[in-house]
Design a protein around this motif. Structure first.
Motif, short mmCIF file in Angstrom:
data_model
loop_
_atom_site.label_atom_id
_atom_site.label_comp_id
_atom_site.label_asym_id
_atom_site.label_seq_id
_atom_site.Cartn_x
_atom_site.Cartn_y
_atom_site.Cartn_z
N ALA A 39 6.88 -41.32 -6.11
CA ALA A 39 7.46 -42.62 -6.41
C ALA A 39 8.98 -42.54 -6.53
N ARG A 40 9.52 -41.36 -6.72
CA ARG A 40 10.97 -41.17 -6.80
C ARG A 40 11.54 -40.41 -5.60
N ASP A 41 10.67 -40.01 -4.68
CA ASP A 41 11.09 -39.25 -3.50
C ASP A 41 11.90 -38.02 -3.91
N LEU A 42 11.39 -37.30 -4.90
CA LEU A 42 12.00 -36.07 -5.36
C LEU A 42 11.02 -34.92 -5.16
N THR A 43 11.53 -33.82 -4.62
CA THR A 43 10.70 -32.63 -4.46
C THR A 43 11.47 -31.43 -4.97
N TYR A 44 10.98 -30.84 -6.04
CA TYR A 44 11.55 -29.63 -6.61
C TYR A 44 10.74 -28.45 -6.09
N ARG A 45 11.40 -27.32 -5.82
CA ARG A 45 10.67 -26.18 -5.27
C ARG A 45 11.43 -24.89 -5.54
N ALA A 46 10.69 -23.81 -5.55
CA ALA A 46 11.28 -22.47 -5.69
C ALA A 46 10.26 -21.45 -5.23
N ALA A 47 10.76 -20.32 -4.75
CA ALA A 47 9.96 -19.13 -4.49
C ALA A 47 10.52 -18.00 -5.34
N LEU A 48 9.68 -17.09 -5.74
CA LEU A 48 10.10 -16.00 -6.61
C LEU A 48 11.26 -15.23 -5.98
N GLY A 49 12.31 -15.06 -6.74
CA GLY A 49 13.48 -14.33 -6.27
C GLY A 49 14.52 -15.19 -5.58
N GLY A 50 14.20 -16.48 -5.34
CA GLY A 50 15.13 -17.37 -4.66
C GLY A 50 15.67 -18.42 -5.60
N PRO A 51 16.53 -19.32 -5.08
CA PRO A 51 17.07 -20.38 -5.92
C PRO A 51 16.05 -21.50 -6.13
N ALA A 52 16.39 -22.42 -6.99
CA ALA A 52 15.59 -23.63 -7.20
C ALA A 52 16.27 -24.78 -6.46
N TRP A 53 15.44 -25.64 -5.90
CA TRP A 53 15.93 -26.75 -5.10
C TRP A 53 15.38 -28.07 -5.62
N CYS A 54 16.16 -29.14 -5.46
CA CYS A 54 15.67 -30.51 -5.55
C CYS A 54 16.08 -31.20 -4.26
N ASN A 55 15.10 -31.57 -3.47
CA ASN A 55 15.35 -32.08 -2.12
C ASN A 55 16.24 -31.08 -1.36
N ASP A 56 17.44 -31.47 -0.97
CA ASP A 56 18.26 -30.57 -0.14
C ASP A 56 19.38 -29.89 -0.92
N SER B 106 -1.24 -11.94 -8.68
CA SER B 106 -1.38 -10.93 -9.73
C SER B 106 -0.83 -11.42 -11.07
N GLY B 107 -1.14 -12.66 -11.40
CA GLY B 107 -0.78 -13.20 -12.70
C GLY B 107 0.60 -13.79 -12.81
N ARG B 108 1.38 -13.76 -11.72
CA ARG B 108 2.75 -14.24 -11.76
C ARG B 108 2.95 -15.31 -10.69
N VAL B 109 3.66 -16.38 -11.03
CA VAL B 109 3.90 -17.45 -10.07
C VAL B 109 4.86 -16.96 -8.99
N SER B 110 4.47 -17.12 -7.72
CA SER B 110 5.32 -16.67 -6.62
C SER B 110 5.93 -17.83 -5.84
N ALA B 111 5.37 -19.03 -5.96
CA ALA B 111 5.94 -20.21 -5.30
C ALA B 111 5.48 -21.44 -6.06
N GLY B 112 6.35 -22.44 -6.15
CA GLY B 112 6.00 -23.65 -6.87
C GLY B 112 6.69 -24.87 -6.29
N VAL B 113 5.98 -25.99 -6.30
CA VAL B 113 6.51 -27.28 -5.84
C VAL B 113 6.08 -28.35 -6.84
N VAL B 114 7.01 -29.18 -7.24
CA VAL B 114 6.73 -30.36 -8.06
C VAL B 114 7.27 -31.56 -7.29
N HIS B 115 6.37 -32.46 -6.90
CA HIS B 115 6.73 -33.59 -6.03
C HIS B 115 6.49 -34.89 -6.77
N LEU B 116 7.51 -35.74 -6.82
CA LEU B 116 7.41 -37.07 -7.43
C LEU B 116 7.47 -38.10 -6.32
#
Length: 263
Positions: A116-133, A104-114
């Motif tokens: 070559a650097r083995d980095l994965t950023y992620r978040a779900a709406l209402g939760g914290p943001a993560w980089c790997n663990d 409904s026009g709003r981001v509810s989950a997102g992942v940005v994966h690099l």
């Protein structure tokens, strides 16, 4: 979020298969930048995985011809298979796979994966943001003077700053999604672009930065909306609240219209 992360990690090796091996590449029409066979291969893999898991979702990707039937979907995948293609083709590590779900026009989950650097950023709406663990948090800086701003030189032209070009430390990465994630983990104090910004570049990273404590808006202080007929915003700013006010004042605007939590 878990589905997006699985899809990104499965597609990452496809990007690495072509990386630093001179993949075929060409320029898109209309000065829209380069694209490579790797972009298309990653796009196919992501679409197969994600739409098989959620066949009722719409689809918007930089490398798939846009089908406006997506406007009739409440839920939508927004994907940039390789964000930072110029960096990718130059053999640099700062390219990213950017995946988001919009409801409904709003981001509810997102992942940005690099990959070559083995980095994965992620978040779900209402939760914290993560980089790997680890949970990540944005800068708490309030003073704009001397702040580290993730932006390119073109965004610091005096004509764009009626309040005066701020005295900042400028840093830059090719991938806009990665720039947002660096603001999310406090590696930069804020991220700013004044150019029209495609939804596939901004969707995942804006949620991650918002979940980490940034305010998110366009260059005029307006809330971002996604899955629009023209999938672009009027620029993008991600900054902690104190810095956001200073940036908007410098741009001749009044306030940000979205609070931490993002998207």
């Amino acid at each position: 979020m878990a589905l997006l992360e699985r899809a990104a990690r499965a597609a990452g090796p496809i990007a690495l298969l072509y990386w630093r091996r001179s993949p075929q590449a060409w320029d898109k029409p209309g000065d829209a930048g380069p694209v490579s066979e790797a972009d298309l291969a990653v796009d196919r893999a992501l679409r197969e995985t994600l739409t098989a898991a959620r066949p009722g979702y719409g689809w918007l990707s930089e490398e798939t011809p846009d089908d406006l039937a997506r406007l009739g979907h409440e839920d939508l995948f927004i994907v940039d298979p390789i964000d930072g293609t110029r960096a990718y083709l130059a053999g640099e590590k700062e390219f990213a796979l950017s995946l988001a779900v919009v409801r409904s026009g709003r981001v509810s989950a997102g992942v940005v994966h690099l990959p070559a650097r083995d980095l994965t950023y992620r978040a779900a709406l209402g939760g914290p943001a993560w980089c790997n663990d680890r949970v990540i948090r944005a800068s708490e800086r309030t003073s704009l003077s001397g702040a580290k701003l993730m932006t390119n030189r073109a965004n610091l032209e005096p004509g764009d700053w009626p309040g005066g070009v701020p005295q900042i430390e400028r840093v830059f990465r090719s991938s806009l999604a990665y720039r947002l994630c660096l603001a999310a983990e406090g590696q930069a104090d804020a991220m700013l672009t004044l150019r029209p910004t495609w939804e596939w570049d901004s969707a995942a990273g804006s949620l991650i930065a918002g979940a980490a404590g940034c305010e998110i808006c366009d260059r005029f202080g307006q809330t971002l909306q996604f899955n629009r007929e023209d999938p672009r915003s009027a620029g993008l700013i991600a900054a902690p609240p104190g810095l956001m006010q200073g940036l908007l004042r410098g741009l001749g605007q009044s306030r940000a219209c979205i609070s931490p939590g993002g998207g």
